[in-house]
Design an enzyme around this catalytic site. Structure first.
Site, PDB file in Angstrom:
ATOM      1  N   ARG A 152     -64.789 -66.195  30.987  1.00  0.00           N
ATOM      2  CA  ARG A 152     -63.646 -66.352  31.887  1.00  0.00           C
ATOM      3  C   ARG A 152     -63.483 -65.093  32.719  1.00  0.00           C
ATOM      4  NH1 ARG A 152     -60.280 -70.560  30.607  1.00  0.00           N
ATOM      5  NH2 ARG A 152     -58.398 -69.495  31.328  1.00  0.00           N
ATOM      6  N   HIS A 179     -54.499 -64.988  -8.306  1.00  0.00           N
ATOM      7  CA  HIS A 179     -55.595 -65.809  -8.829  1.00  0.00           C
ATOM      8  C   HIS A 179     -55.092 -67.222  -9.137  1.00  0.00           C
ATOM      9  CE1 HIS A 179     -59.156 -67.011 -11.031  1.00  0.00           C
ATOM     10  NE2 HIS A 179     -58.344 -67.524 -11.945  1.00  0.00           N
ATOM     11  N   VAL A 191     -69.097 -70.302  29.974  1.00  0.00           N
ATOM     12  CA  VAL A 191     -69.887 -69.074  30.116  1.00  0.00           C
ATOM     13  C   VAL A 191     -68.990 -67.857  30.342  1.00  0.00           C
ATOM     14  CG1 VAL A 191     -71.967 -70.259  30.917  1.00  0.00           C
ATOM     15  CG2 VAL A 191     -70.248 -69.549  32.595  1.00  0.00           C
ATOM     16  N   GLY A 230     -73.453 -72.075  27.115  1.00  0.00           N
ATOM     17  CA  GLY A 230     -72.723 -70.936  26.566  1.00  0.00           C
ATOM     18  C   GLY A 230     -72.394 -71.147  25.106  1.00  0.00           C
ATOM     19  N   ALA A 231     -73.052 -70.359  24.225  1.00  0.00           N
ATOM     20  CA  ALA A 231     -72.751 -70.462  22.778  1.00  0.00           C
ATOM     21  C   ALA A 231     -71.728 -69.402  22.399  1.00  0.00           C
ATOM     22  CB  ALA A 231     -74.024 -70.292  21.958  1.00  0.00           C
TER      23      ALA A 231
HETATM   24  P1  FAD Z   1     -52.717 -67.038  30.524  1.00  0.00           P
HETATM   25  O1  FAD Z   1     -52.464 -67.687  29.233  1.00  0.00           O
HETATM   26  O2  FAD Z   1     -53.932 -67.423  31.276  1.00  0.00           O
HETATM   27  O3  FAD Z   1     -51.427 -67.311  31.407  1.00  0.00           O
HETATM   28  C1  FAD Z   1     -51.325 -66.908  32.732  1.00  0.00           C
HETATM   29  C2  FAD Z   1     -50.296 -67.783  33.409  1.00  0.00           C
HETATM   30  O4  FAD Z   1     -50.003 -67.237  34.691  1.00  0.00           O
HETATM   31  C3  FAD Z   1     -50.785 -69.207  33.683  1.00  0.00           C
HETATM   32  O5  FAD Z   1     -49.763 -70.127  33.380  1.00  0.00           O
HETATM   33  C4  FAD Z   1     -51.093 -69.208  35.176  1.00  0.00           C
HETATM   34  O6  FAD Z   1     -50.966 -70.498  35.765  1.00  0.00           O
HETATM   35  C5  FAD Z   1     -50.011 -68.260  35.673  1.00  0.00           C
HETATM   36  N1  FAD Z   1     -50.293 -67.602  36.954  1.00  0.00           N
HETATM   37  C6  FAD Z   1     -51.441 -67.056  37.406  1.00  0.00           C
HETATM   38  N2  FAD Z   1     -51.254 -66.478  38.602  1.00  0.00           N
HETATM   39  C7  FAD Z   1     -49.953 -66.661  38.908  1.00  0.00           C
HETATM   40  C8  FAD Z   1     -49.147 -66.270  40.008  1.00  0.00           C
HETATM   41  N3  FAD Z   1     -49.625 -65.544  41.020  1.00  0.00           N
HETATM   42  N4  FAD Z   1     -47.847 -66.661  40.014  1.00  0.00           N
HETATM   43  C9  FAD Z   1     -47.310 -67.384  38.985  1.00  0.00           C
HETATM   44  N5  FAD Z   1     -48.041 -67.758  37.919  1.00  0.00           N
HETATM   45  C10 FAD Z   1     -49.332 -67.391  37.881  1.00  0.00           C
HETATM   46  N6  FAD Z   1     -57.066 -66.853  22.205  1.00  0.00           N
HETATM   47  C11 FAD Z   1     -56.723 -66.621  20.929  1.00  0.00           C
HETATM   48  O7  FAD Z   1     -56.229 -65.537  20.627  1.00  0.00           O
HETATM   49  N7  FAD Z   1     -56.908 -67.579  19.962  1.00  0.00           N
HETATM   50  C12 FAD Z   1     -57.445 -68.784  20.234  1.00  0.00           C
HETATM   51  O8  FAD Z   1     -57.594 -69.622  19.348  1.00  0.00           O
HETATM   52  C13 FAD Z   1     -57.822 -69.060  21.569  1.00  0.00           C
HETATM   53  N8  FAD Z   1     -58.352 -70.248  21.898  1.00  0.00           N
HETATM   54  C14 FAD Z   1     -58.679 -70.501  23.201  1.00  0.00           C
HETATM   55  C15 FAD Z   1     -59.254 -71.722  23.506  1.00  0.00           C
HETATM   56  C16 FAD Z   1     -59.617 -72.013  24.806  1.00  0.00           C
HETATM   57  C17 FAD Z   1     -60.236 -73.343  25.128  1.00  0.00           C
HETATM   58  C18 FAD Z   1     -59.365 -71.046  25.833  1.00  0.00           C
HETATM   59  C19 FAD Z   1     -59.705 -71.340  27.262  1.00  0.00           C
HETATM   60  C20 FAD Z   1     -58.799 -69.821  25.537  1.00  0.00           C
HETATM   61  C21 FAD Z   1     -58.464 -69.537  24.211  1.00  0.00           C
HETATM   62  N9  FAD Z   1     -57.918 -68.303  23.851  1.00  0.00           N
HETATM   63  C22 FAD Z   1     -57.601 -68.050  22.550  1.00  0.00           C
HETATM   64  C23 FAD Z   1     -57.662 -67.257  24.853  1.00  0.00           C
HETATM   65  C24 FAD Z   1     -56.184 -67.255  25.254  1.00  0.00           C
HETATM   66  O9  FAD Z   1     -55.838 -68.530  25.749  1.00  0.00           O
HETATM   67  C25 FAD Z   1     -55.931 -66.194  26.310  1.00  0.00           C
HETATM   68  O10 FAD Z   1     -56.396 -64.945  25.840  1.00  0.00           O
HETATM   69  C26 FAD Z   1     -54.461 -66.090  26.612  1.00  0.00           C
HETATM   70  O11 FAD Z   1     -53.945 -67.314  27.084  1.00  0.00           O
HETATM   71  C27 FAD Z   1     -54.202 -65.003  27.663  1.00  0.00           C
HETATM   72  O12 FAD Z   1     -52.841 -64.928  27.911  1.00  0.00           O
HETATM   73  P2  FAD Z   1     -52.285 -64.388  29.306  1.00  0.00           P
HETATM   74  O13 FAD Z   1     -50.812 -64.420  29.182  1.00  0.00           O
HETATM   75  O14 FAD Z   1     -52.948 -63.130  29.657  1.00  0.00           O
HETATM   76  O15 FAD Z   1     -52.775 -65.446  30.399  1.00  0.00           O
HETATM   77  P1  NAD Z   2     -67.545 -66.192  25.649  1.00  0.00           P
HETATM   78  O1  NAD Z   2     -67.669 -64.886  26.333  1.00  0.00           O
HETATM   79  O2  NAD Z   2     -67.017 -66.249  24.279  1.00  0.00           O
HETATM   80  O3  NAD Z   2     -68.970 -66.901  25.600  1.00  0.00           O
HETATM   81  C1  NAD Z   2     -69.710 -67.178  26.742  1.00  0.00           C
HETATM   82  C2  NAD Z   2     -71.161 -67.355  26.335  1.00  0.00           C
HETATM   83  O4  NAD Z   2     -71.867 -67.876  27.438  1.00  0.00           O
HETATM   84  C3  NAD Z   2     -71.820 -66.034  25.937  1.00  0.00           C
HETATM   85  O5  NAD Z   2     -72.514 -66.198  24.715  1.00  0.00           O
HETATM   86  C4  NAD Z   2     -72.755 -65.758  27.101  1.00  0.00           C
HETATM   87  O6  NAD Z   2     -73.910 -65.037  26.730  1.00  0.00           O
HETATM   88  C5  NAD Z   2     -73.095 -67.163  27.548  1.00  0.00           C
HETATM   89  N1  NAD Z   2     -73.518 -67.275  28.936  1.00  0.00           N
HETATM   90  C6  NAD Z   2     -73.046 -66.601  30.012  1.00  0.00           C
HETATM   91  N2  NAD Z   2     -73.688 -67.015  31.136  1.00  0.00           N
HETATM   92  C7  NAD Z   2     -74.569 -67.984  30.765  1.00  0.00           C
HETATM   93  C8  NAD Z   2     -75.487 -68.808  31.453  1.00  0.00           C
HETATM   94  N3  NAD Z   2     -75.631 -68.720  32.767  1.00  0.00           N
HETATM   95  N4  NAD Z   2     -76.221 -69.684  30.732  1.00  0.00           N
HETATM   96  C9  NAD Z   2     -76.086 -69.784  29.382  1.00  0.00           C
HETATM   97  N5  NAD Z   2     -75.222 -69.035  28.681  1.00  0.00           N
HETATM   98  C10 NAD Z   2     -74.463 -68.152  29.361  1.00  0.00           C
HETATM   99  O7  NAD Z   2     -66.698 -67.110  26.654  1.00  0.00           O
HETATM  100  P2  NAD Z   2     -66.049 -68.542  26.473  1.00  0.00           P
HETATM  101  O8  NAD Z   2     -66.603 -69.253  25.305  1.00  0.00           O
HETATM  102  O9  NAD Z   2     -66.119 -69.156  27.823  1.00  0.00           O
HETATM  103  O10 NAD Z   2     -64.552 -68.176  26.182  1.00  0.00           O
HETATM  104  C11 NAD Z   2     -63.831 -67.319  27.063  1.00  0.00           C
HETATM  105  C12 NAD Z   2     -62.904 -66.452  26.298  1.00  0.00           C
HETATM  106  O11 NAD Z   2     -61.801 -67.231  25.832  1.00  0.00           O
HETATM  107  C13 NAD Z   2     -63.496 -65.856  25.038  1.00  0.00           C
HETATM  108  O12 NAD Z   2     -64.217 -64.691  25.285  1.00  0.00           O
HETATM  109  C14 NAD Z   2     -62.286 -65.561  24.243  1.00  0.00           C
HETATM  110  O13 NAD Z   2     -61.780 -64.318  24.665  1.00  0.00           O
HETATM  111  C15 NAD Z   2     -61.338 -66.667  24.629  1.00  0.00           C
HETATM  112  N6  NAD Z   2     -61.326 -67.697  23.557  1.00  0.00           N
HETATM  113  C16 NAD Z   2     -60.927 -67.322  22.314  1.00  0.00           C
HETATM  114  C17 NAD Z   2     -60.919 -68.249  21.295  1.00  0.00           C
HETATM  115  C18 NAD Z   2     -60.500 -67.815  19.932  1.00  0.00           C
HETATM  116  O14 NAD Z   2     -59.913 -66.747  19.813  1.00  0.00           O
HETATM  117  N7  NAD Z   2     -60.756 -68.595  18.888  1.00  0.00           N
HETATM  118  C19 NAD Z   2     -61.328 -69.553  21.528  1.00  0.00           C
HETATM  119  C20 NAD Z   2     -61.761 -69.892  22.803  1.00  0.00           C
HETATM  120  C21 NAD Z   2     -61.740 -68.948  23.813  1.00  0.00           C
END
Ligand code: FAD
Ligand code: NAD
Length: 475
Positions: free
Chosen positions: A282, A454, A280, A190-191
């Site tokens: 979420r 600037h 790939v 997944g890129a």
């Molecule tokens: P979440 O942050 O997923 O929180 C949901 C919470 O609910 C969790 O604590 C979970 O355990 C809890 N929960 C679930 N079901 C229940 C239940 N039934 N009862 C009680 N608790 C429950 N976004 C950005 O904008 N910038 C970034 O730089 C960025 N970097 C990321 C890097 C990575 C590696 C990843 C995976 C994601 C990144 N994201 C980024 C995406 C961002 O993390 C999510 O969009 C954001 O966390 C979503 O917020 P949320 O509150 O919807 O859910």
């Molecule tokens: P993503 O949707 O950004 O990228 C997933 C990639 O995997 C896509 O390019 C897709 O075509 C590819 N892919 C899907 N199935 C595949 C397969 N079977 N084989 C090869 N490639 C495949 O998803 P992510 O990188 O998992 O991140 C999830 C989400 O978390 C992001 O969409 C973003 O919303 C959030 N996130 C945000 C940030 C940020 O804001 N900087 C950082 C990390 C994550």
């Protein structure tokens, strides 16, 4: 007897904890239920973002960039460092310290705002006069009574059916953020955003990183010019190996490595790596929520169905963040949380999903807001485009970060800004000017006529606006 609340929020990620804080500020008796436990087995607020997402990934990106600077960039400043080395456990411990400070900070904010923080899994038990939410924590269980419910249960990583996560060889985001040593060979499926951010971290620390992407193009969600530049920089400068248009057919775990079979370039290929990150995409997290118990509508992909104001099909039940439509981004989740709390208070709040900025924290950073050039072309919208490189900006040159450009797209008739795309230093910060401009329906001429400091990187935005009218000054 169940304790009664005006607002019960399920999930304490950025969507949920912000909704709870805003609801409490507005005078509602509020509880927030969350079930996340950290690697030490302790409840930890902040959801994916604070625990295993935004914050820890940015901490590791910064550490690895510093290492890269020492190895490859300090020399130009006349600074020499003998035997530079990275101690990965120290880097991981620093990341965890930052995470713990912030997750503990949410607990403090809850106390300050008198939000009742309840650990456990929130499950809809019944609906009648309000809603009964059962909170399950192992053998313990309690019930909360809610007039209004905000579901903010977030998302979970998608696994490939033939490659379940094991936390050792096949890693999700949590695993990729917790590696205790640099793998010699790292595979990434997944890129997308996670693949590129995590791939960058471990590449800079010395891994040979191969990224396998299913789509034929690279970063297809981004503007085509940005994607083209990014691919060049990530492969030539950073050294990522990227194969697009591949189909991964199997992942086999051996004793100490992983063998990935894939179809690519018209033939069957094999990639052996010491560990594999699968990124790939979420999926929404509604498992165990008891949606069916109360008839809460969930679509075919598991997202909770909501209208433009995050209202579900049930009265007084709202859903925000990753568990509903729209980009899976923390800032989008937070603004939806605020808007819903205000709506419960009878206020008119709205989140404009068309102007949510995207940022990818690679080096150089990538950020955009609004429409891409290809989407305008496909829709037959007439536009003018202006582009300006960081190479011609004094601040970028002084920083030693001359790669990339700002591109502005404006309506050909009205000059209204339709999209801004950046690849370059501090793109994450620069994009804010474009978001503000677009929210106020600004034209490219408005940006062209505003005074920009600037020397500053913001001058590149200024020049891109001038470029829309073909009157750049410094090129
Ligand atoms: P979440 O942050 O997923 O929180 C949901 C919470 O609910 C969790 O604590 C979970 O355990 C809890 N929960 C679930 N079901 C229940 C239940 N039934 N009862 C009680 N608790 C429950 N976004 C950005 O904008 N910038 C970034 O730089 C960025 N970097 C990321 C890097 C990575 C590696 C990843 C995976 C994601 C990144 N994201 C980024 C995406 C961002 O993390 C999510 O969009 C954001 O966390 C979503 O917020 P949320 O509150 O919807 O859910
Ligand atoms: P993503 O949707 O950004 O990228 C997933 C990639 O995997 C896509 O390019 C897709 O075509 C590819 N892919 C899907 N199935 C595949 C397969 N079977 N084989 C090869 N490639 C495949 O998803 P992510 O990188 O998992 O991140 C999830 C989400 O978390 C992001 O969409 C973003 O919303 C959030 N996130 C945000 C940030 C940020 O804001 N900087 C950082 C990390 C994550």
């Amino acid at each position: 007897m169940a304790e009664s609340y005006d607002v019960v929020v399920i999930g304490a990620g950025p969507g949920g904890y912000v909704a709870a804080l805003r609801a409490a500020q507005l005078g509602f008796k509020t509880a927030c239920i969350d079930n996340f436990k950290n690697a030490a087995g302790k409840p930890s607020l902040g959801g994916t973002c604070l625990n295993v997402g935004c914050i820890p990934s940015k901490a590791l990106l910064e550490s690895s960039e510093n290492f890269e600077r020492v190895l490859h960039k300090f020399g130009a400043h006349g600074i020499s460092v003998k035997e530079a080395a990275i101690d990965v456990p120290t880097m991981i411990a620093r990341k965890q310290k930052i995470v713990d400070q912030f997750t503990g900070g949410i607990a403090g904010l809850f106390r300050k705002n008198k939000v009742a923080s309840v650990h456990g899994t929130g499950v809809f038990a019944s609906a009648g006069d309000g809603y009964t939410i059962e909170v399950r924590d192992g053998a313990k269980s309690q019930s909360l009574q809610a007039k209004n419910v905000i579901v903010a249960t977030g998302s979970v990583p998608r696994a490939l059916p033939f490659a379940p996560f094991d936390g050792e060889l096949v890693l999700d985001n949590a695993g990729a953020l917790a590696l205790e040593s640099t793998p010699k060979r790292l595979g990434v499926i997944g890129a997308g955003v996670i693949g590129l951010e995590m791939g960058s971290v471990w590449r800079r620390l010395g891994s040979e990183v191969t990224v396998l992407e299913a789509l034929p193009g690279f970063l297809q969600a981004a503007d085509e010019a940005i994607a083209k530049e990014a691919l060049k920089v990530f492969t030539k400068d950073l050294g990522l190996v990227v194969h697009t248009g591949v189909q991964v057919t199997s992942v086999e775990k051996r004793s100490s490595f992983v063998s990935v079979a894939y179809e690519g370039g018209g033939k069957s290929q094999r990639l052996d790596v010491d560990c594999l990150i699968v990124a790939v995409g979420r999926g929404p997290n509604t498992q165990g929520l008891g949606a069916e118990q109360v008839g809460l509508k969930v679509d075919g992909r598991g997202f909770i169905e909501v209208d433009a104001d995050c209202r579900t099909n049930l009265p007084n039940v709202y859903a925000v963040g990753d568990v509903v439509r729209g980009p899976m981004l923390a800032h989008k989740a937070m603004e939806e949380g605020v808007a819903v709390a205000e709506r419960i208070a009878g206020q008119a709040a709205h989140v404009n999903l068309d102007h949510v900025p995207w940022v990818i924290y690679t080096s150089p950073e990538i950020a955009w807001v609004g429409r891409t050039e290809q989407s305008l072309r496909e829709a037959g919208v007439k536009y003018r485009s202006g582009q300006f490189p960081f190479m011609a900006n004094g601040r970028a040159r002084a920083l030693g970060e001359p790669t990339g450009f700002v591109k502005m797209l404006a309506d050909a008739d009205t000059d209204r800004i339709l999209g801004v795309h950046i690849i370059g230093p501090f793109a994450s910060e620069l994009i804010s000017e474009a978001v503000v401009a677009m929210e106020f329906d600004a034209s490219s001429e408005d940006i062209a006529r505003i005074v920009h400091a600037h020397p500053s990187l913001s001058e590149v935005m200024h020049e891109a606006a001038l470029a829309v009218d073909k009157r750049t000054l410094h090129i």
